[in-house]
Design a protein around this motif. Structure first.
Motif, mmCIF file in Angstrom:
data_model
loop_
_atom_site.group_PDB
_atom_site.id
_atom_site.type_symbol
_atom_site.label_atom_id
_atom_site.label_comp_id
_atom_site.label_asym_id
_atom_site.label_seq_id
_atom_site.Cartn_x
_atom_site.Cartn_y
_atom_site.Cartn_z
ATOM 1 N N LYS A 114 -5.050 13.044 -0.918
ATOM 2 C CA LYS A 114 -6.692 13.800 -0.473
ATOM 3 C C LYS A 114 -7.831 12.115 -0.467
ATOM 4 C CE LYS A 114 -5.660 17.654 0.502
ATOM 5 N NZ LYS A 114 -5.782 17.980 1.771
ATOM 6 N N LEU A 115 -7.503 11.078 -1.530
ATOM 7 C CA LEU A 115 -8.297 10.448 -1.831
ATOM 8 C C LEU A 115 -7.660 8.852 -0.318
ATOM 9 C CD1 LEU A 115 -8.847 9.519 -5.671
ATOM 10 C CD2 LEU A 115 -10.735 10.556 -3.817
ATOM 11 N N ASP A 116 -6.425 9.044 0.480
ATOM 12 C CA ASP A 116 -6.031 8.205 1.043
ATOM 13 C C ASP A 116 -5.989 8.472 2.541
ATOM 14 O OD1 ASP A 116 -3.971 5.401 1.034
ATOM 15 O OD2 ASP A 116 -3.288 6.356 2.513
ATOM 16 N N ARG A 117 -6.845 7.973 3.288
ATOM 17 C CA ARG A 117 -6.950 8.958 4.859
ATOM 18 C C ARG A 117 -5.607 8.293 5.386
ATOM 19 N NH1 ARG A 117 -9.807 13.827 3.488
ATOM 20 N NH2 ARG A 117 -11.625 13.280 2.196
ATOM 21 N N ARG A 118 -4.998 7.144 5.205
ATOM 22 C CA ARG A 118 -3.820 6.434 6.238
ATOM 23 C C ARG A 118 -2.674 6.516 5.928
ATOM 24 N NH1 ARG A 118 -6.084 0.149 5.389
ATOM 25 N NH2 ARG A 118 -6.253 0.679 3.189
ATOM 26 N N ARG B 37 0.649 -1.136 -0.232
ATOM 27 C CA ARG B 37 0.001 0.177 0.094
ATOM 28 C C ARG B 37 0.810 1.167 -0.437
ATOM 29 N NH1 ARG B 37 -5.062 1.637 1.570
ATOM 30 N NH2 ARG B 37 -5.234 3.813 1.531
ATOM 31 N N GLN B 38 1.906 1.189 0.830
ATOM 32 C CA GLN B 38 2.739 2.415 0.735
ATOM 33 C C GLN B 38 3.252 2.988 -0.434
ATOM 34 O OE1 GLN B 38 5.365 3.212 4.343
ATOM 35 N NE2 GLN B 38 6.978 3.937 3.266
ATOM 36 N N PHE B 39 3.858 2.072 -0.977
ATOM 37 C CA PHE B 39 4.297 1.748 -2.311
ATOM 38 C C PHE B 39 3.790 2.409 -3.221
ATOM 39 C CE2 PHE B 39 5.757 0.370 -6.402
ATOM 40 C CZ PHE B 39 6.871 1.070 -6.801
ATOM 41 N N LEU B 40 2.245 1.658 -3.310
ATOM 42 C CA LEU B 40 1.744 1.928 -4.461
ATOM 43 C C LEU B 40 1.012 3.748 -4.310
ATOM 44 C CD1 LEU B 40 -0.605 1.239 -6.622
ATOM 45 C CD2 LEU B 40 -2.345 0.647 -5.018
ATOM 46 N N VAL B 41 0.785 4.407 -2.807
ATOM 47 C CA VAL B 41 -0.026 5.470 -2.139
ATOM 48 C C VAL B 41 1.091 6.591 -3.567
ATOM 49 C CG1 VAL B 41 -0.180 6.773 -1.377
ATOM 50 C CG2 VAL B 41 -1.749 4.894 -0.684
ATOM 51 N N TYR B 42 2.775 5.960 -2.884
ATOM 52 C CA TYR B 42 3.722 7.599 -3.209
ATOM 53 C C TYR B 42 4.392 6.835 -4.165
ATOM 54 C CZ TYR B 42 3.692 8.487 1.885
ATOM 55 O OH TYR B 42 2.335 9.155 2.824
ATOM 56 N N MET B 43 3.805 5.483 -5.101
ATOM 57 C CA MET B 43 4.534 5.482 -6.447
ATOM 58 C C MET B 43 3.441 6.649 -7.885
ATOM 59 S SD MET B 43 2.932 4.154 -9.486
ATOM 60 C CE MET B 43 2.452 3.159 -9.064
ATOM 61 N N LEU B 44 1.628 6.882 -6.901
ATOM 62 C CA LEU B 44 0.787 6.816 -7.664
ATOM 63 C C LEU B 44 1.188 8.762 -7.439
ATOM 64 C CD1 LEU B 44 -2.126 5.018 -7.402
ATOM 65 C CD2 LEU B 44 -0.750 5.984 -9.215
ATOM 66 N N VAL B 45 1.155 9.277 -6.337
ATOM 67 C CA VAL B 45 1.776 10.521 -6.301
ATOM 68 C C VAL B 45 2.447 11.165 -6.479
ATOM 69 C CG1 VAL B 45 2.056 12.122 -4.493
ATOM 70 C CG2 VAL B 45 0.490 10.271 -3.226
ATOM 71 N N GLY B 46 3.789 10.479 -6.414
ATOM 72 C CA GLY B 46 5.549 11.114 -7.029
ATOM 73 C C GLY B 46 5.157 11.079 -8.602
ATOM 74 N N GLY B 47 4.309 9.636 -9.011
ATOM 75 C CA GLY B 47 4.565 9.598 -10.500
ATOM 76 C C GLY B 47 3.706 10.150 -11.284
ATOM 77 N N ILE B 48 2.233 10.987 -10.944
ATOM 78 C CA ILE B 48 1.882 12.083 -11.478
ATOM 79 C C ILE B 48 1.685 12.877 -11.509
ATOM 80 C CG2 ILE B 48 -0.966 12.548 -11.496
ATOM 81 C CD1 ILE B 48 -1.830 9.800 -10.658
ATOM 82 N N ALA B 49 2.531 13.502 -10.325
ATOM 83 C CA ALA B 49 2.707 14.752 -9.812
ATOM 84 C C ALA B 49 4.227 15.516 -10.241
ATOM 85 C CB ALA B 49 2.649 15.729 -9.056
ATOM 86 N N GLY B 50 4.967 14.403 -10.360
ATOM 87 C CA GLY B 50 6.157 14.530 -10.986
ATOM 88 C C GLY B 50 6.404 14.202 -12.383
ATOM 89 N N ALA B 51 5.368 14.079 -13.069
ATOM 90 C CA ALA B 51 4.677 14.040 -14.529
ATOM 91 C C ALA B 51 4.823 15.915 -15.026
ATOM 92 C CB ALA B 51 4.168 13.126 -15.264
ATOM 93 N N ILE C 80 5.073 16.433 1.389
ATOM 94 C CA ILE C 80 4.692 16.333 0.562
ATOM 95 C C ILE C 80 2.964 17.271 0.142
ATOM 96 C CG2 ILE C 80 3.199 14.574 -0.868
ATOM 97 C CD1 ILE C 80 5.482 12.927 -0.126
ATOM 98 N N HIS C 81 2.424 17.074 1.042
ATOM 99 C CA HIS C 81 0.986 17.508 1.146
ATOM 100 C C HIS C 81 0.596 19.384 0.763
ATOM 101 C CE1 HIS C 81 -2.445 14.872 2.703
ATOM 102 N NE2 HIS C 81 -1.112 14.402 3.800
ATOM 103 N N GLY D 158 -3.492 16.338 -10.223
ATOM 104 C CA GLY D 158 -3.701 14.257 -10.498
ATOM 105 C C GLY D 158 -3.165 13.790 -8.761
ATOM 106 N N GLY D 159 -1.701 14.152 -8.253
ATOM 107 C CA GLY D 159 -1.207 13.959 -7.347
ATOM 108 C C GLY D 159 -2.064 14.844 -6.034
ATOM 109 N N PHE D 160 -1.886 15.764 -6.055
ATOM 110 C CA PHE D 160 -3.306 16.527 -5.103
ATOM 111 C C PHE D 160 -4.235 15.385 -4.733
ATOM 112 C CE2 PHE D 160 -6.586 19.597 -3.930
ATOM 113 C CZ PHE D 160 -5.252 19.950 -2.917
#
Length: 380
Positions: free
Chosen positions: A362-366, A186-200, A255-256, A356-358
């Motif tokens: 926001k969707l991941d509450r944990r 879960r941790q990998f997936l969330v931050y991969m998406l955050v970094g991948g989308i915003a990082g694009a 990040i927030h 998208g990263g934002f």
């Protein structure tokens, strides 16, 4: 380095700038796909042998780019360049995870980002002068020479990192299952998406900037190089600010904050360009502010993605880099596809990435609880 040469390349190869831009898209796609192959290789054979092979491919492909006579050949050679060059990207991140404790990875990745950011700060400036006074082909000769020097440095200076693991299988099913296990974390997936989308977002800027500044705003190759250097400094300075902020704030908090203000600036850019509010100076200033967020969220997202993994750091690094580049490739392709006589495709692409990263964060509450919990489970 070859970005300032886009107009000259289009003329020399009898094609359009949008077609030349596809060579950058091909490079990003090659990096996205190629990293998936290097992950298991780096875990099985150690960090250095696959790196040597990748650098060799990059060197040969650079010479192929230098002697390209058509845009189609250039695109193919750029694809091969990426397949070779992505070995260095995966190995670098894996070595950070090998050589430093988990509590230091975000800080070390900030320093690594600084080193990486120096090259785009210098390269377009150098490329502008090379293109203006010599020829765009020389850019790729320079890249080949630099690659040879890096290859020698990897042999003599680079630490070995994690030892080879003969038990790791390279059978497709085993490799797939290993990647799937990483992806399900879960941790990998969330931050991969955050970094991948915003990082694009920087990819949208990179692929569109040459056309926007040189053709729409009419700056010279040398002026474009200096603009690119100035904007690269936004990412360089913020990575070092991140290094200091980590002493008082967590990676999640940084990040927030960075995504909040990046979304606001991105929306301002879109409305400003649409309504014709900005001169070239105004556009550069707002883009500078926007890109500072990249230096804050990118290394923190990468560190939080990789922290849960020890034995499979190479595979995790490869999957992280691959997903980031795949998203970057899609964004750059979108900017090329919607090419127009304004800066709107570029700034819209940048803004969508930030938004998208934002949304993911926001969707991941944990998120505040994920980093330590996942790390403890991994070590258990």
């Amino acid at each position: 380095m070859y970005l300032p040469g886009f107009p000259a390349m289009a003329e020399d190869l009898n094609t359009s700038i949008s077609n030349v831009q596809l060579s950058l898209t091909a490079y990003l796609i090659g990096i996205a796909v190629g990293q998936l192959f290097y992950g298991p290789l780096l875990d099985k054979f150690g960090r250095k042998k696959p790196l040597y092979v990748g650098l060799g491919i990059y060197l040969i492909a650079s010479l192929g780019c230098a002697f390209s006579q058509s845009v189609e050949n250039l695109i193919v050679m750029r694809l091969l360049q990426a397949i070779g060059g992505c070995a260095g990207m995966v190995a670098a991140q894996a070595l950070v995870r090998d050589l430093f404790p988990v509590t230091k990875t975000a800080q070390i990745l900030s320093l690594l980002t600084l080193v990486i950011a120096v090259s785009p700060m210098i390269a377009p400036t150098v490329g502008g002068y090379v293109t203006a006074y010599y020829d765009w082909h020389i850019v790729f000769i320079i890249l080949a020479v630099l690659t040879l020097l890096i290859w020698l440095a990897a042999i003599w200076v680079l630490p070995d990192g994690s030892a080879p693991n003969a038990h790791i299988s390279l059978k497709p099913k085993k490799v797939y299952n290993n990647y799937l296990k990483v992806f399900k974390n879960r941790q990998f997936l969330v931050y991969m998406l955050v970094g991948g989308i915003a990082g694009a977002a920087p990819f949208a800027y990179i692929v569109g900037s040459a056309d926007v500044f040189m053709n729409i705003y009419g700056v010279s190759e040398q002026q474009y190089g200096w603009i690119f250097a100035f904007l690269a400094f936004a990412m360089i300075g913020s990575t070092q600010l991140n290094h200091l902020l980590l002493r008082k704030f967590t990676s999640q908090q940084i990040i927030h904050f960075s995504l909040h203000y990046q979304v606001i600036v991105g929306i301002t850019l879109v409305f400003g360009v649409y309504n014709g509010w900005f001169s070239v100076l105004g556009l550069v200033v707002l883009m500078f502010i926007f890109l500072t967020a990249h230096g804050l969220n990118s290394p923190n997202a990468a560190a939080l993605s990789l922290n849960p993994f020890t034995k499979n750091a190479g595979s995790a690094s490869a999957l992280l880099g691959s997903m980031r580049m795949a998203i970057g490739g899609l964004v750059s392709a979108g900017v090329s596809l919607f090419h127009s006589s304004t800066a709107l495709p570029m700034v819209i692409g940048m803004s969508i990435c930030a938004l998208g990263g934002f949304i993911v964060i926001k969707l991941d509450r944990r998120i505040p609880d994920t980093s330590h919990k996942t790390y403890e489970i991994e070590h258990a």
